[in-house]
Design an enzyme around this catalytic site. Structure first.
Site, mmCIF file in Angstrom:
data_model
loop_
_atom_site.group_PDB
_atom_site.id
_atom_site.type_symbol
_atom_site.label_atom_id
_atom_site.label_comp_id
_atom_site.label_asym_id
_atom_site.label_seq_id
_atom_site.Cartn_x
_atom_site.Cartn_y
_atom_site.Cartn_z
ATOM 1 N N ASP A 207 92.909 35.047 41.156
ATOM 2 C CA ASP A 207 94.291 34.778 41.547
ATOM 3 C C ASP A 207 94.559 33.274 41.544
ATOM 4 O O ASP A 207 93.728 32.484 41.992
ATOM 5 C CB ASP A 207 94.512 35.345 42.959
ATOM 6 C CG ASP A 207 95.940 35.245 43.423
ATOM 7 O OD1 ASP A 207 96.818 35.840 42.775
ATOM 8 O OD2 ASP A 207 96.187 34.571 44.444
ATOM 9 N N GLU A 279 94.316 34.277 36.153
ATOM 10 C CA GLU A 279 95.770 34.280 36.320
ATOM 11 C C GLU A 279 96.189 32.815 36.345
ATOM 12 O O GLU A 279 96.156 32.160 37.380
ATOM 13 C CB GLU A 279 96.203 34.960 37.625
ATOM 14 C CG GLU A 279 97.722 35.035 37.733
ATOM 15 C CD GLU A 279 98.247 35.007 39.165
ATOM 16 O OE1 GLU A 279 99.380 35.462 39.381
ATOM 17 O OE2 GLU A 279 97.550 34.504 40.067
#
Length: 559
Positions: A207, A279
């Site tokens: 993330d 990401e």
């Protein structure tokens, strides 16, 4: 000899709280995932990626982690996790889990220790605490804004009751950022990686992989124009020539690459090709490719592709740019159209007004477009995407053609963006509504009660998996055919050759990959369909006139 499975994998994202509920409490769980693995195997995917299921106060749907090495009771237990991994592996499905290294929850033991400790202490050194500006420290250390809206700094009250230091949170105030210049933080995440690798996970989706490192001195920064809230330079073309100039001092700093080289070396000590997927909301594509150099991560999400409109010229450019950028560093391109942070592409592709990432849509959103058009384009866009060489990501429910849920009651919304912007932005709840599995069942088969953590619309009945299974022309049947054809014809391991002439035109893309010719009509006007065996079509064809309608993609086997 390695398989390098990740170069061609079709990876299915599971948002655990909304996938399947085994105990009827309205919250999806790990046992629910295990029960539905057979359905995913039947769909034809190679791996699953789970959004966070760790211990968390759930202020940001689990992206605020309080304990990185345990399962939140909402989702079950470590025993449930182990059972899920075992069952997935038995079915030939690999398991990727989310890792959230930019920030923790404010309930994490480290942050609680930091609040109790003094300024300058080792406990505070794990996070980004700073003295405020102004005569009494009453002003934030700099002008940075949170991704979720509002300031990126919160002032604490010291243990003695006096106003104290400020801490940085690029997201919600309940998500304090770690200080990644601190070796203790780095060693803790090595421990976390080993914990899950030892339990058999096949990789990590990282993330905010372009975050973590902040520019020295934490300088003030004002965006030259509004781009993607996660740091992409979309929309900045007229404001600044070089996208790197538009990069905030808290995104895409060079120091992140040292972290991923360290992680890659750790993963390479484990058998079975464990992977890292980034990401990274970064522009342009050659810059994204830095995350997937041979000694760093294996994949990076292709957000440039996700954000490209349904227009032939734009799609051709981004496909070429993607293949070139990732091939230059020896990595596969990835392709993705939806995830838990963006408006579902069955709705997004029909929008007639700009919609920045993270803003969401709701009843007051202008330019919502026609739902039938959105679904038709979504099916065609997926048929195009799954014919491209490289790895593809699917988001749960897109195989059912689910649209964004627009009419959520205000009092049901839970995304921090909704609250931090006082309802100005709807946020991401609309793409996170629990899935429909059975038309006539309670909660549409999400669980065995009528409970669901977000309300499901009445229209969910027509999208339920049970209603689409085995039905010719259904979106589920289309996805099954596309994934089977992708594997049978080796498209993910193939190469793309653009074809001139024929059906090509301003609104049409035509290319060959192996023995499959793909034609995508992104316009409204029907075009001639070349002779050949129709392998898959995203929508009905007029066989008598040998034409394919607008917003349609066809796979052909031609002579």
């Amino acid at each position: 000899m390695t398989s390098e499975w990740w170069r061609t994998a079709a990876i299915y994202q599971i948002y655990p709280r909304s996938f399947a509920d085994a105990n009827g409490d309205g919250m999806g769980d790990l046992a629910g995932i295990t029960q539905r693995l057979g359905d995913l195997a039947e769909l034809g995917i190679d791996a699953i990626w789970l959004s966070p299921f760790y211990t968390s106060p759930q202020k940001d749907a689990g992206y605020d982690v309080a304990d990185y090495c345990d399962v939140d009771p909402l989702f079950g237990s470590l025993t449930d996790f182990d059972a899920m991994v075992s069952e997935a592996h038995a079915r030939g499905i690999r398991v990727i889990v989310d890792l959230v290294p930019n920030h923790s929850s404010d309930q994490h033991v480290w942050f609680q220790q930091a609040l109790a400790a003094a300024p300058g202490s080792a406990e505070r050194g794990r996070y980004l605490f700073r003295d405020g500006r102004g005569a009494d420290g009453e002003l934030a250390p700099n002008n940075w804004e949170s991704v979720f809206g509002g300031p990126a700094w919160t002032r604490i009250t010291e243990p003695d009751g006096t106003p104290g230091q400020w801490y940085l949170h690029l997201f919600d105030s309940s998500q304090p950022d770690f200080d990644w210049t601190n070796e203790e933080v780095r060693e803790e995440f090595r421990r976390i990686l080993r914990f899950w690798l030892d339990r058999g996970v096949d990789g990590f989706r990282v993330d905010v992989a372009h975050g973590m490192i902040k520019a020295d001195g934490l300088p003030d920064w004002t965006p030259p124009a509004e781009g993607g809230s996660m740091g992409g330079a979309a929309g900045l073309e007229e404001a600044v020539v070089d996208p790197a100039v538009a990069q905030a001092p808290y995104w895409a700093q060079d120091g992140v690459h040292e972290i991923y080289r360290d992680w890659r070396a750790l993963l390479d000590t484990y058998p079975g090709e464990r992977i890292l997927a980034a990401e990274a909301w970064v522009d342009p594509l050659p810059r994204v490719a830095k995350w997937v150099r041979p000694d760093e991560m294996h994949q990076a999400f292709n957000f440039a592709y996700l954000e490209t409109p349904w227009q032939a010229g734009a799609l051709r450019r981004v496909i070429d740019d993607s293949i070139d950028a990732f091939a230059a560093v020896g990595a596969p391109s990835t392709w993705v159209l939806s995830n838990h942070d963006v408006v579902r592409h069955a709705t997004r592709l029909a929008l007639t007004e700009p919609n920045p990432q993270g803003h969401g849509v709701g009843p007051r959103t202008p330019g919502l477009g026609d739902p039938a058009t959105g679904l038709r384009r979504a099916r065609a866009a997926t048929a195009l995407m799954l014919a491209l060489p490289g790895s593809a990501y699917l988001y749960q429910g897109e195989e059912l053609g689910l649209p964004e849920v627009i009419e959520l009651p205000d009092d049901a919304r839970q995304d921090p963006t909704w609250f931090r912007t006082n309802g100005e932005r709807y946020g991401r709840d609309g793409c996170r509504v629990p899935l429909p599995w059975a038309s006539a069942a309670q909660s549409y088969g999400f669980g065995d009660t009528d409970a669901a953590w977000l309300p499901q619309p009445a229209s969910w009945a027509s999208f339920a998996r049970e209603a689409q299974q085995g039905v010719e022309g259904s979106t589920l049947s289309l996805y099954q055919a596309l994934l089977a054809g992708r594997r049978a014809h080796g498209l993910a391991d193939g190469s793309l050759e653009w074809l001139d002439g024929g059906a090509d035109g301003a609104d049409v893309l035509t290319f060959r990959n192996g023995d499959v010719t793909v034609i995508a009509n992104t316009g409204a006007t029907p075009v001639a369909l070349p002779a050949g065996e129709v392998l898959v079509t995203s929508g009905p064809l007029d066989v008598a006139s040998a034409e394919m309608p607008g917003d349609t993609t066809v796979w052909l086997r031609t002579a």
